[in-house]
Write a protein that holds these residues in place. Sequence first.
Motif, PDB file in Angstrom:
ATOM      1  N   VAL A 242       0.873  -1.171   0.000  1.00 43.73           N
ATOM      2  CA  VAL A 242       0.000   0.000   0.000  1.00 43.73           C
ATOM      3  C   VAL A 242       0.914   1.226   0.000  1.00 43.73           C
ATOM      4  CG1 VAL A 242      -1.861   1.224   1.155  1.00 43.73           C
ATOM      5  CG2 VAL A 242      -1.708  -1.273   1.338  1.00 43.73           C
ATOM      6  N   VAL A 243       0.783   2.048  -1.027  1.00 47.49           N
ATOM      7  CA  VAL A 243       1.656   3.206  -1.182  1.00 47.49           C
ATOM      8  C   VAL A 243       0.821   4.473  -1.065  1.00 47.49           C
ATOM      9  CG1 VAL A 243       3.260   4.401  -2.709  1.00 47.49           C
ATOM     10  CG2 VAL A 243       3.240   1.888  -2.628  1.00 47.49           C
TER      11      VAL A 243
ATOM     12  N   VAL B  35      -2.348   3.096   8.941  1.00 48.02           N
ATOM     13  CA  VAL B  35      -1.032   2.611   8.515  1.00 48.02           C
ATOM     14  C   VAL B  35      -0.589   1.453   9.405  1.00 48.02           C
ATOM     15  CG1 VAL B  35       1.418   3.226   8.414  1.00 48.02           C
ATOM     16  CG2 VAL B  35      -0.298   4.767   7.446  1.00 48.02           C
ATOM     17  N   GLY B  36      -0.771   1.612  10.708  1.00 45.77           N
ATOM     18  CA  GLY B  36      -0.402   0.553  11.635  1.00 45.77           C
ATOM     19  C   GLY B  36      -1.200  -0.718  11.421  1.00 45.77           C
ATOM     20  N   GLU B  37      -2.485  -0.572  11.145  1.00 40.51           N
ATOM     21  CA  GLU B  37      -3.333  -1.753  10.921  1.00 40.51           C
ATOM     22  C   GLU B  37      -2.952  -2.455   9.628  1.00 40.51           C
ATOM     23  OE1 GLU B  37      -6.213  -4.699  11.247  1.00 40.51           O
ATOM     24  OE2 GLU B  37      -5.324  -3.371  12.749  1.00 40.51           O
ATOM     25  N   LEU B  38      -2.637  -1.695   8.599  1.00 43.88           N
ATOM     26  CA  LEU B  38      -2.200  -2.315   7.348  1.00 43.88           C
ATOM     27  C   LEU B  38      -0.906  -3.099   7.556  1.00 43.88           C
ATOM     28  CD1 LEU B  38      -2.972   0.659   4.963  1.00 43.88           C
ATOM     29  CD2 LEU B  38      -4.013  -1.608   4.801  1.00 43.88           C
ATOM     30  N   SER B  39       0.027  -2.523   8.289  1.00 42.56           N
ATOM     31  CA  SER B  39       1.272  -3.231   8.582  1.00 42.56           C
ATOM     32  C   SER B  39       1.003  -4.498   9.380  1.00 42.56           C
ATOM     33  CB  SER B  39       2.237  -2.316   9.339  1.00 42.56           C
ATOM     34  OG  SER B  39       2.624  -1.210   8.550  1.00 42.56           O
ATOM     35  N   ALA B  40       0.091  -4.405  10.345  1.00 40.87           N
ATOM     36  CA  ALA B  40      -0.246  -5.572  11.169  1.00 40.87           C
ATOM     37  C   ALA B  40      -0.873  -6.685  10.338  1.00 40.87           C
ATOM     38  CB  ALA B  40      -1.186  -5.155  12.298  1.00 40.87           C
ATOM     39  N   ARG B  41      -1.556  -6.332   9.279  1.00 37.18           N
ATOM     40  CA  ARG B  41      -2.169  -7.328   8.399  1.00 37.18           C
ATOM     41  C   ARG B  41      -1.183  -7.893   7.382  1.00 37.18           C
ATOM     42  NH1 ARG B  41      -8.423  -5.558   6.973  1.00 37.18           N
ATOM     43  NH2 ARG B  41      -9.011  -4.809   9.053  1.00 37.18           N
TER      44      ARG B  41
ATOM     45  N   PHE C  62       6.824   3.670   8.004  1.00 41.30           N
ATOM     46  CA  PHE C  62       6.823   3.448   6.561  1.00 41.30           C
ATOM     47  C   PHE C  62       8.108   2.739   6.140  1.00 41.30           C
ATOM     48  CE2 PHE C  62       4.252   7.119   7.576  1.00 41.30           C
ATOM     49  CZ  PHE C  62       3.063   6.807   6.939  1.00 41.30           C
ATOM     50  N   GLY C  63       7.936   1.664   5.396  1.00 42.03           N
ATOM     51  CA  GLY C  63       9.081   0.851   5.012  1.00 42.03           C
ATOM     52  C   GLY C  63       9.878   1.404   3.852  1.00 42.03           C
ATOM     53  N   ALA C  64       9.335   2.349   3.118  1.00 40.72           N
ATOM     54  CA  ALA C  64      10.036   2.941   1.986  1.00 40.72           C
ATOM     55  C   ALA C  64       9.493   4.332   1.726  1.00 40.72           C
ATOM     56  CB  ALA C  64       9.871   2.079   0.733  1.00 40.72           C
ATOM     57  N   LEU C  65      10.368   5.175   1.177  1.00 42.96           N
ATOM     58  CA  LEU C  65       9.977   6.540   0.820  1.00 42.96           C
ATOM     59  C   LEU C  65      10.667   6.909  -0.482  1.00 42.96           C
ATOM     60  CD1 LEU C  65       8.873   9.420   1.272  1.00 42.96           C
ATOM     61  CD2 LEU C  65      10.873   9.856   2.696  1.00 42.96           C
ATOM     62  N   VAL C  66       9.874   7.277  -1.469  1.00 40.25           N
ATOM     63  CA  VAL C  66      10.387   7.753  -2.756  1.00 40.25           C
ATOM     64  C   VAL C  66       9.843   9.157  -2.981  1.00 40.25           C
ATOM     65  CG1 VAL C  66      10.312   7.426  -5.257  1.00 40.25           C
ATOM     66  CG2 VAL C  66      10.666   5.455  -3.743  1.00 40.25           C
TER      67      VAL C  66
ATOM     68  N   LEU D  28      -9.999   2.182   5.632  1.00 38.24           N
ATOM     69  CA  LEU D  28      -8.986   1.856   4.634  1.00 38.24           C
ATOM     70  C   LEU D  28      -8.505   0.401   4.660  1.00 38.24           C
ATOM     71  CD1 LEU D  28      -7.303   2.829   2.275  1.00 38.24           C
ATOM     72  CD2 LEU D  28      -5.552   3.570   3.905  1.00 38.24           C
ATOM     73  N   PRO D  29      -8.191  -0.186   5.805  1.00 35.11           N
ATOM     74  CA  PRO D  29      -7.685  -1.565   5.763  1.00 35.11           C
ATOM     75  C   PRO D  29      -8.627  -2.538   5.066  1.00 35.11           C
ATOM     76  CG  PRO D  29      -7.187  -0.581   7.888  1.00 35.11           C
ATOM     77  CD  PRO D  29      -8.097   0.384   7.176  1.00 35.11           C
ATOM     78  N   ASP D  30      -9.914  -2.467   5.356  1.00 38.05           N
ATOM     79  CA  ASP D  30     -10.856  -3.365   4.688  1.00 38.05           C
ATOM     80  C   ASP D  30     -11.010  -3.021   3.210  1.00 38.05           C
ATOM     81  OD1 ASP D  30     -11.276  -4.777   7.019  1.00 38.05           O
ATOM     82  OD2 ASP D  30     -13.143  -3.736   7.529  1.00 38.05           O
TER      83      ASP D  30
END
Length: 223
Positions: free
Chosen positions: A4-5, A97-103, A131-135, A211-213
């Motif tokens: 998810v970006v 963001v935290g919930e998406l990472s947890a999923r 956030f695992g990446a930033l562009v 958002l997560p769902d």
Amino acid sequence: MRTVVFDLDGTLADTSGDLIAAANACFRDMGAGDLLDAATDAGIALRGGKRMLTEGLTRLGRMDAAVVEQYYPMLLEAYGDAIAEHTVFYPGALDAVGELSARGYGVGICTNKPEALAEQLLQALGARAAFGALVGADTLPVRKPDPAPLMETARRLGGDPARTVLIGDSDTDRNTARAAGVPSVLVTFGPSGEDMAALEPEALLHDFADLPDLVQALIGRNS
């Protein structure tokens, strides 16, 4: 991995107040005073520094592309000197963001803000680790709406660029996702929210709690 970006300005955070302050510093240097108002010009601010300079000069009747280029470095410097005085995350953004990472999703940012300023802002807000990446705009030779920065963000997250979704707030984000052949979700709570439906994204987001769902429905679970 599915990813998810997020866009940054106008999607995750309202950065308009600090951006307008930086632009007004430039206008004061021109002897014109404050030309932009945080209460009414947030939508212009979230289109970027050059867009703000262009708007102010147009209001003065002195639009000159050379002056925009001349003052853009000053705007960036002023912005960097006070990057998080007024900026806030939209309600529920970091929880989502935290919930998406947890999923199990990889979560990153693809922004047209210069990379160093985006890094500085996230550090100042205490959120870089989420956030695992930033562009950023200058990470690659091209920027959004070219799909390459989005695809690179997904790769840096360890994901398949074809299994990602872009969360944004503008036609730029919609066109980036379309060019990459992936779904887009456009937020409706920013200054241009009422215009998002006309861009026909795969989904509209009215509340980060949803958002997560929504992501799961668009690209499935990360499994």
